[in-house]
Write a protein that holds these residues in place. Structure first.
Motif, mmCIF file in Angstrom:
data_model
loop_
_atom_site.group_PDB
_atom_site.id
_atom_site.type_symbol
_atom_site.label_atom_id
_atom_site.label_comp_id
_atom_site.label_asym_id
_atom_site.label_seq_id
_atom_site.Cartn_x
_atom_site.Cartn_y
_atom_site.Cartn_z
ATOM 1 N N ARG A 90 -1.308 -9.822 -12.944
ATOM 2 C CA ARG A 90 0.022 -9.417 -12.498
ATOM 3 C C ARG A 90 -0.067 -8.023 -11.895
ATOM 4 O O ARG A 90 -0.674 -7.129 -12.446
ATOM 5 C CB ARG A 90 0.992 -9.386 -13.673
ATOM 6 N N PRO A 116 3.161 -4.856 -6.977
ATOM 7 C CA PRO A 116 3.960 -5.757 -7.837
ATOM 8 C C PRO A 116 4.392 -7.016 -7.091
ATOM 9 O O PRO A 116 5.547 -7.170 -6.726
ATOM 10 C CB PRO A 116 5.165 -4.898 -8.229
ATOM 11 N N TRP A 117 3.455 -7.911 -6.876
ATOM 12 C CA TRP A 117 3.788 -9.147 -6.153
ATOM 13 C C TRP A 117 4.713 -10.023 -6.978
ATOM 14 O O TRP A 117 4.777 -9.901 -8.211
ATOM 15 C CB TRP A 117 2.528 -9.908 -5.743
ATOM 16 N N VAL A 118 5.443 -10.875 -6.278
ATOM 17 C CA VAL A 118 6.488 -11.667 -6.918
ATOM 18 C C VAL A 118 6.070 -13.132 -6.969
ATOM 19 O O VAL A 118 5.752 -13.730 -5.945
ATOM 20 C CB VAL A 118 7.820 -11.522 -6.162
ATOM 21 N N GLU A 119 6.078 -13.656 -8.175
ATOM 22 C CA GLU A 119 5.709 -15.053 -8.397
ATOM 23 C C GLU A 119 6.450 -15.989 -7.443
ATOM 24 O O GLU A 119 7.651 -15.849 -7.229
ATOM 25 C CB GLU A 119 6.075 -15.400 -9.850
ATOM 26 N N GLU A 120 5.695 -16.901 -6.843
ATOM 27 C CA GLU A 120 6.260 -17.964 -6.013
ATOM 28 C C GLU A 120 6.758 -17.497 -4.664
ATOM 29 O O GLU A 120 7.347 -18.275 -3.927
ATOM 30 C CB GLU A 120 7.431 -18.671 -6.715
ATOM 31 N N VAL A 138 2.034 -18.492 -1.182
ATOM 32 C CA VAL A 138 2.859 -18.635 -2.384
ATOM 33 C C VAL A 138 2.131 -17.893 -3.494
ATOM 34 O O VAL A 138 1.082 -18.332 -3.955
ATOM 35 C CB VAL A 138 3.017 -20.112 -2.796
ATOM 36 N N THR A 172 0.816 -16.696 -6.840
ATOM 37 C CA THR A 172 0.700 -17.144 -8.220
ATOM 38 C C THR A 172 -0.650 -16.648 -8.710
ATOM 39 O O THR A 172 -1.557 -16.426 -7.914
ATOM 40 C CB THR A 172 0.802 -18.680 -8.332
ATOM 41 N N LEU A 173 -0.769 -16.436 -10.006
ATOM 42 C CA LEU A 173 -2.030 -15.945 -10.557
ATOM 43 C C LEU A 173 -3.182 -16.836 -10.112
ATOM 44 O O LEU A 173 -3.101 -18.064 -10.220
ATOM 45 C CB LEU A 173 -1.971 -15.935 -12.080
ATOM 46 N N GLY A 177 -2.452 -20.960 -4.844
ATOM 47 C CA GLY A 177 -1.082 -20.996 -5.316
ATOM 48 C C GLY A 177 -0.282 -22.112 -4.703
ATOM 49 O O GLY A 177 0.933 -22.129 -4.771
ATOM 50 N N ARG A 225 6.070 -20.261 2.284
ATOM 51 C CA ARG A 225 6.818 -20.924 1.234
ATOM 52 C C ARG A 225 8.012 -21.658 1.801
ATOM 53 O O ARG A 225 8.403 -22.713 1.321
ATOM 54 C CB ARG A 225 7.282 -19.875 0.228
ATOM 55 N N ARG A 276 5.913 -22.049 -14.139
ATOM 56 C CA ARG A 276 6.502 -21.241 -13.074
ATOM 57 C C ARG A 276 7.626 -20.373 -13.609
ATOM 58 O O ARG A 276 8.475 -19.926 -12.876
ATOM 59 C CB ARG A 276 7.021 -22.159 -11.966
ATOM 60 N N ALA A 312 7.182 -17.560 -15.359
ATOM 61 C CA ALA A 312 6.823 -16.148 -15.375
ATOM 62 C C ALA A 312 7.306 -15.463 -14.107
ATOM 63 O O ALA A 312 7.430 -16.079 -13.066
ATOM 64 C CB ALA A 312 5.316 -16.006 -15.477
ATOM 65 N N HIS A 313 7.577 -14.178 -14.184
ATOM 66 C CA HIS A 313 8.028 -13.443 -13.004
ATOM 67 C C HIS A 313 7.025 -12.359 -12.670
ATOM 68 O O HIS A 313 6.185 -11.991 -13.463
ATOM 69 C CB HIS A 313 9.407 -12.843 -13.247
ATOM 70 N N GLY A 314 7.148 -11.866 -11.452
ATOM 71 C CA GLY A 314 6.209 -10.858 -10.960
ATOM 72 C C GLY A 314 6.322 -9.571 -11.751
ATOM 73 O O GLY A 314 7.305 -9.324 -12.436
ATOM 74 N N ALA A 315 5.313 -8.777 -11.633
ATOM 75 C CA ALA A 315 5.271 -7.518 -12.352
ATOM 76 C C ALA A 315 6.330 -6.569 -11.820
ATOM 77 O O ALA A 315 6.640 -6.560 -10.640
ATOM 78 C CB ALA A 315 3.901 -6.888 -12.191
ATOM 79 N N GLY A 316 6.893 -5.796 -12.683
ATOM 80 C CA GLY A 316 7.863 -4.799 -12.267
ATOM 81 C C GLY A 316 7.157 -3.541 -11.809
ATOM 82 O O GLY A 316 5.942 -3.453 -11.833
ATOM 83 N N ALA A 328 3.159 -1.990 -12.318
ATOM 84 C CA ALA A 328 2.295 -1.676 -11.184
ATOM 85 C C ALA A 328 1.696 -0.286 -11.326
ATOM 86 O O ALA A 328 0.584 -0.029 -10.906
ATOM 87 C CB ALA A 328 3.080 -1.755 -9.889
#
Ligand SMILES: [Cu+2]
Lengths: 394, 381
Positions: A60, A110-114, A135, A137-138, A272, B10, B34, B36-40, B44
């Motif tokens: 993350r 700080p990339w954003v999931e999805e 997209v 994702t880890l 991803g 996407r 899916r 989980a959310h991205g890191a704040g 970072a």
């Protein structure tokens, strides 16, 4: 030039003659390096070129970018942008990247999931090289659990449909010689489709390679070389004596093709794009079921042992498992290109052999080689592949 | 594998209904939850990150390294207060004459740490010198073209047609090796600009041929600490879009080195927008409000108590404000993209007694501070 007098002298002069062009070549190269071939004034601005290889998200808040400098000169990347914002980063190794050199950039972003992201590398001369994260994702990290899951996906895509296709074997044994010949022509059709598809896939991987690999011609040359080697090996045996051997060679060709499919699926998950996963798995399973039919077609007049069916299924379907692992954990576009190019050669060689089998059978049946039966079988084979591919093409 | 590349965004995934439906199934099959959310931001900037955060500004949104201002021959911080009054003398009529020399030169300048731009400059700097004079002064600007391209100087203001510095008027474009003397009276007072008007116009401007041109009103303006900020940007790969945004050329320079000011003192900014390729730019001040003088041609504010103003290409204005509190206060365009691409800085507001130390921290001297307060009086010869 002195005439050869004694054997020893002959050898000396022979090697001397071989070395002379090399010495002259050295002189010419030295002249070119020293003078620039007299064209120094025509030299344009420096050319910067970077090939962005893998972009991964190892944890993350971290983006990792691997690059190869495939341009003619050293490139320095002093700044990095992510999503149109300058961002801090570290490079390993730091500093200028020499020609054919590699570097890995670690960016704490700080990339954003999805969601989609864009990474841009800005060079000293202001050139921008961009890479996209379609997209986020880890990136899957190799682990026992994921290893098993990927293996399972490969099993569904490769081994299962091949085995299902082989279940037509008892039915095929009851077919007349004419109907069986139709099935063999159908096998040629589906193999031709696979050869074309595998070639195009190989070219897609090749196009993403750093320029110095010369991927586009390499695919064709590797395929031709493979075909040549297999034909040379095959010229030593008589096909009618070894239908089982032909089945094994069909299985091998299809296996290399399925390796490519596995690579693509594994890479999709790694990038991803797991979104496509189940859909693709379903599609490939349907698409590949005819492969089993083709593999056992040459041996319907034989009595193969069960273990041989098992081997055939493993050779044809197993590589999909291997491919999924490689694609998911250690994607290497160079290896992928080479494997697929070898696959093209292998499939074409099998087309050649099965084609000869069809020719012999049609002759025995007293029918023309290209008649409605063989043409029909061929067309049905291509059509089966073509329409089931609707499930895996977008 | 064509599907692999066709799914490059996407949006495309979502467009295909079936593919979208398979999102859940596919990820479930591989156990990739899916939820989980991205890191704040906090994550970072965690200790694990290898790069130290900037001492001011936006966490990891920064340029790595520093620019060698010595090699460039100019420093954005020094440019803030670097007024060029020219060589002043009095004409027999009693009018003040100011003589300037402007030389067009090509120069590779470092616009971000380690990133070089093949600029076209006036006097080897981007922006060019900040010409400053008083309303009614006679200006005599000798222009020498030392480059391989034709150039001009086009001044905003009121002057005769042959002094307009455009093709077809007067001498038109000044050819390589050529020279011309632009001469006119400075009017009206305001915050103006000059730039090259040779064709192609876009290229001559974005390559760096522009600068601020300040005409003070005869009666002057109230004493203040004055700065000139030229909002500019650079298209480093010549694709018609800017990669680096800044004031006074170097991205994030005033984030790396906040501008020292004293609490309670009036601050006046001469703000010029010479952006190319983007239609507008803006200026937003944190924790404060300012009075704005559009084009600087009035002594009364045209907008009062605002914290953001917008300028289209070529627009200028004067901002006046004071700080109530000490501390670091950002300024940036309220166009987030430009902010993150380098056009961001801050004021370091200190008590008067802490001012000398703040000057030292910013790498400027007493002379810089003196010049910043000399604006109105400095030109009176
Ligand atoms: Cu010009």
């Amino acid at each position: 030039m002195s005439a050869p007098a004694a054997p020893a002298g002959r050898w000396a002069s022979l090697w001397g003659l071989a070395v002379v062009p090399l010495l002259l070549l050295g002189a010419v190269l030295a002249y070119l390096v020293a003078t620039g071939g007299g064209l120094k004034t025509l030299q344009g601005p420096p050319v910067e070129q970077l090939n962005i290889g893998r972009v991964t998200l190892p944890e993350r808040g971290v983006i990792q970018v691997q690059v190869v400098n495939d341009g003619p000169q050293t490139v320095t990347v002093p700044q990095v942008m992510v999503d149109d914002a300058f961002w801090s980063f570290t490079a390993d190794p730091p500093g200028p990247i020499p020609r054919l050199g590699r570097a890995t950039f670690m960016i704490p972003y700080p990339w954003v999931e999805e969601e989609a992201h864009k990474v841009a590398l800005l060079t000293t001369l202001g050139t921008v090289f961009e890479a996209e994260i379609p997209v986020a994702t880890l990136t899957p990290q190799p682990g026992r659990d994921l290893f098993l899951r990927f293996g399972l996906v490969g099993l569904y895509v490769g081994v299962v449909p091949v085995v299902l296709g082989m279940l037509w074997f008892p039915w095929m044994r009851r077919l007349s010689a004419g109907a069986m010949n139709f099935i063999l022509a159908l096998t040629v059709g589906l193999l031709v489709y696979l050869a074309v598809g595998t070639y195009l896939d190989a070219q897609e991987f090749a196009a993403a390679l750093p320029a110095f690999w010369q991927g586009t011609p390499a695919v064709l040359l590797i395929a031709l070389l493979t075909l040549g080697v297999l034909l040379a090996l095959g010229s030593k045996r008589r096909t009618e004596e070894a239908p089982l051997g032909l089945s094994y060679r069909i299985a091998t060709g299809i296996g290399l093709h399925n390796l490519g499919e596995g690579l693509a699926i594994g890479a999709a998950f790694a990038l991803g794009e797991a979104a496509l996963g189940t859909f693709l798995i379903l599609g490939f399973t349907l698409h590949n079921i005819t492969e089993g039919l083709g593999i056992v077609a040459p041996v319907v007049r034989q009595q193969p042992k069960f273990v041989q069916f098992a081997w055939l299924a493993l050779i044809a379907g197993g590589p999909a498992i291997l491919g999924t692992w490689l694609g998911g954990f250690a994607f290497n576009p160079v290896l992928a290109t080479v494997f697929l190019a070898v696959g093209v050669g292998a499939i074409v060689q099998v087309v050649w052999e099965v084609g000869r089998l069809v020719a012999r059978n049609t002759a025995a049946l007293g029918a023309p080689l290209v008649g409605w039966s063989t043409l029909g079988g061929f067309t049905v084979g291509v059509a089966l592949m073509y329409f089931t591919a609707f499930f895996v093409k977008f | 594998m064509s599907w692999l590349r066709s799914f490059l965004s996407r949006r495309d995934v979502l467009r295909v209904g079936a593919g979208g439906a398979a999102v859940l199934a596919g990820s479930a099959a591989l156990g990739q939850g899916r939820t989980a959310h991205g890191a704040g931001h906090a994550e970072a900037a965690s200790p694990g990150s290898a790069v130290p955060a900037a001492h001011a500004g936006h966490g990891n949104n920064l340029m790595v390294g520093t620019v060698n201002h010595k090699r460039n021959g100019f420093d954005p911080m020094a440019m803030l207060t670097d007024w060029d009054w020219g060589k002043a003398s009095i004409l027999p009529s009693g009018q003040t004459l100011r003589e300037y020399t402007m030389i067009a030169q090509n120069k590779d300048i470092e616009i971000a740490p380690g990133v070089f731009f093949p600029a076209w400059t006036y006097n080897g700097r981007v922006p060019g010198p900040t010409l400053r004079c008083t309303e009614g002064d006679r200006l005599r600007v000798t222009f020498i073209n030392q480059t391989a391209h034709p150039h001009t100087i086009h001044f905003h203001g009121v002057h005769a047609a042959e002094m307009d510095g455009v093709p077809g008027a007067g001498p038109g474009e000044i050819q390589p090796g050529g020279r011309f003397v632009y001469e006119f009276d400075a009017e009206p007072f305001g915050c103006h600009l000059y730039h090259c008007h040779a064709t192609s116009l876009k290229r001559h401007i974005h390559k760096g041929m522009y600068g601020a041109f300040i005409v003070d009103p005869k009666g002057g303006r109230p004493p203040a600490q004055e700065f000139v900020m030229v909002q500019n940007a650079f298209d480093t790969n010549f694709d018609g879009a800017n990669e680096i945004y800044a004031v006074n050329t170097v991205g994030f320079e005033f984030a790396r080195r906040p501008i020292p000011v004293r609490r309670g003192e009036l601050i006046r900014i001469y703000l010029v927008n010479i952006l190319e390729f983007d239609l507008i730019n803006s200026f937003h001040l944190h924790a404060n409000f300012f009075n704005y003088y559009d084009t600087g041609t009035t002594l009364e504010p045209t907008s009062r108590i605002v914290d953001t103003i917008t300028q289209a290409q070529g627009q200028r204005g004067i901002l006046e404000f004071k700080y109530k509190f000490t501390g670091n206060f950002m300024f940036h365009p309220h166009i987030s993209e430009f902010t993150e691409l380098g056009w961001m800085g801050s004021f370091q507001v200190v008590e008067p007694e802490a001012y000398p130390a703040a000057l030292k921290a910013a790498g400027v001297d007493d002379q810089w501070a003196r010049r910043s307060r000399q604006g109105i009086a400095g030109g009176q010869s």
